[in-house]
Design an enzyme around this catalytic site. Structure first.
Site, PDB file in Angstrom:
ATOM      1  N   ARG A   1      63.193 -34.244  42.225  1.00  0.00           N
ATOM      2  CA  ARG A   1      62.808 -34.072  40.823  1.00  0.00           C
ATOM      3  C   ARG A   1      63.968 -34.456  39.924  1.00  0.00           C
ATOM      4  NH1 ARG A   1      59.559 -28.625  39.130  1.00  0.00           N
ATOM      5  NH2 ARG A   1      60.962 -28.771  37.355  1.00  0.00           N
TER       6      ARG A   1
ATOM      7  N   ARG B   1      68.533 -24.765  32.639  1.00  0.00           N
ATOM      8  CA  ARG B   1      67.211 -24.126  32.679  1.00  0.00           C
ATOM      9  C   ARG B   1      67.343 -22.641  33.005  1.00  0.00           C
ATOM     10  NH1 ARG B   1      65.631 -28.176  36.219  1.00  0.00           N
ATOM     11  NH2 ARG B   1      64.207 -26.877  37.365  1.00  0.00           N
TER      12      ARG B   1
HETATM   13  P1  AMP Z   1      58.752 -25.954  34.907  1.00  0.00           P
HETATM   14  O1  AMP Z   1      57.981 -26.793  35.869  1.00  0.00           O
HETATM   15  O2  AMP Z   1      57.971 -24.735  34.453  1.00  0.00           O
HETATM   16  O3  AMP Z   1      60.123 -25.618  35.402  1.00  0.00           O
HETATM   17  O4  AMP Z   1      58.947 -26.817  33.585  1.00  0.00           O
HETATM   18  C1  AMP Z   1      59.671 -28.037  33.624  1.00  0.00           C
HETATM   19  C2  AMP Z   1      60.080 -28.434  32.229  1.00  0.00           C
HETATM   20  O5  AMP Z   1      58.916 -28.631  31.401  1.00  0.00           O
HETATM   21  C3  AMP Z   1      60.917 -27.419  31.477  1.00  0.00           C
HETATM   22  O6  AMP Z   1      62.293 -27.509  31.799  1.00  0.00           O
HETATM   23  C4  AMP Z   1      60.645 -27.840  30.024  1.00  0.00           C
HETATM   24  O7  AMP Z   1      61.350 -29.012  29.677  1.00  0.00           O
HETATM   25  C5  AMP Z   1      59.160 -28.192  30.073  1.00  0.00           C
HETATM   26  N1  AMP Z   1      58.309 -27.008  29.830  1.00  0.00           N
HETATM   27  C6  AMP Z   1      57.479 -26.393  30.714  1.00  0.00           C
HETATM   28  N2  AMP Z   1      56.853 -25.333  30.154  1.00  0.00           N
HETATM   29  C7  AMP Z   1      57.294 -25.273  28.881  1.00  0.00           C
HETATM   30  C8  AMP Z   1      57.046 -24.391  27.785  1.00  0.00           C
HETATM   31  N3  AMP Z   1      56.231 -23.334  27.916  1.00  0.00           N
HETATM   32  N4  AMP Z   1      57.677 -24.644  26.616  1.00  0.00           N
HETATM   33  C9  AMP Z   1      58.499 -25.697  26.464  1.00  0.00           C
HETATM   34  N5  AMP Z   1      58.814 -26.541  27.461  1.00  0.00           N
HETATM   35  C10 AMP Z   1      58.216 -26.352  28.652  1.00  0.00           C
END
Ligand code: AMP
Length: 197
Positions: free
Chosen positions: A135, A146
């Site tokens: 990824r 993050r």
């Molecule tokens: P995740 O798969 O949940 O780790 O999300 C990957 C990336 O997507 C995050 O680091 C953000 O850049 C974006 N992202 C996912 N969910 C959100 C959210 N609720 N609000 C803003 N950005 C999001």
């Protein structure tokens, strides 16, 4: 019976894997904002182009845009019996947006599953995923960023839900099946029974 669920945990807590299992057992779709963004990036859509750089840095996509996507997804017929949200809401503003959307439908979240995993363990699991899945946002800098956002912005939303008495804290360290069972037991204790054994 409806089941409107949210799973929260740091990246690398296994919430994606557990989320799929819970959603299947409850017969509801997983609504993962991260998955939606990644699918759009892969397909090269307008939305995908807009968010690529944001995801690569590990920053959050603007609340307004994210909220529109979630409302649209939750309005689809398959989400009528409920849903399992993964990755949304992620900050206080998004909690407010989701509340407004659900309240307008006379609905509310039934339970928030908080998967607790120490930071070192999340870091180790994410680095492993980086080598396995490649990824682009799994660089050490983006991972640390993050996790910082999680600790500063996302973990506090649990307090907001905690005061409503809907948070289930689950120990996220252990075997996959063991953790799934912990979650099912906690939900069953709230009268939330799975529809698929
Ligand atoms: P995740 O798969 O949940 O780790 O999300 C990957 C990336 O997507 C995050 O680091 C953000 O850049 C974006 N992202 C996912 N969910 C959100 C959210 N609720 N609000 C803003 N950005 C999001």
């Amino acid at each position: 019976m409806t089941a409107r669920l949210l799973i929260v945990g740091p990246q690398g807590s296994g919430k994606g894997t557990q989320g799929v299992r819970i959603a299947e057992a409850f017969g509801v779709p997983v609504v993962s904002t991260g998955d939606i963004f990644r699918a759009n990036i892969t397909q090269g859509t307008k939305l995908g182009k807009k968010v690529t750089a944001i995801l690569d840095k590990g920053d959050l996509v603007p609340d307004k845009l994210t909220g529109e996507i979630v409302r649209d997804r939750l309005s689809q017929p398959d989400a009528e019996p409920g849903f399992l949200l993964d990755g949304y809401p992620r900050n206080a503003a998004q909690v407010k947006d989701l509340d407004a959307f659900l309240t307008a439908q006379g609905a509310s979240l039934d339970a928030v599953i908080l998967l607790e995993v120490p930071r070192e363990e999340s870091m180790a699991r994410l680095q492993l995923r980086a080598t396995e899945q490649g990824r682009t946002d799994d660089t050490p800098e983006a991972i640390a960023h993050r996790l910082d956002i999680y600790e500063n912005e996302t973990a506090p939303i649990v307090d907001a839900y905690g005061s409503r008495g809907i948070v289930e804290r689950i120990d996220g360290v252990g075997g996959l099946d063991e953790i799934t069972e912990r979650i099912f037991a906690a939900l069953a204790a709230r009268g939330l029974d799975r529809v698929v054994a």
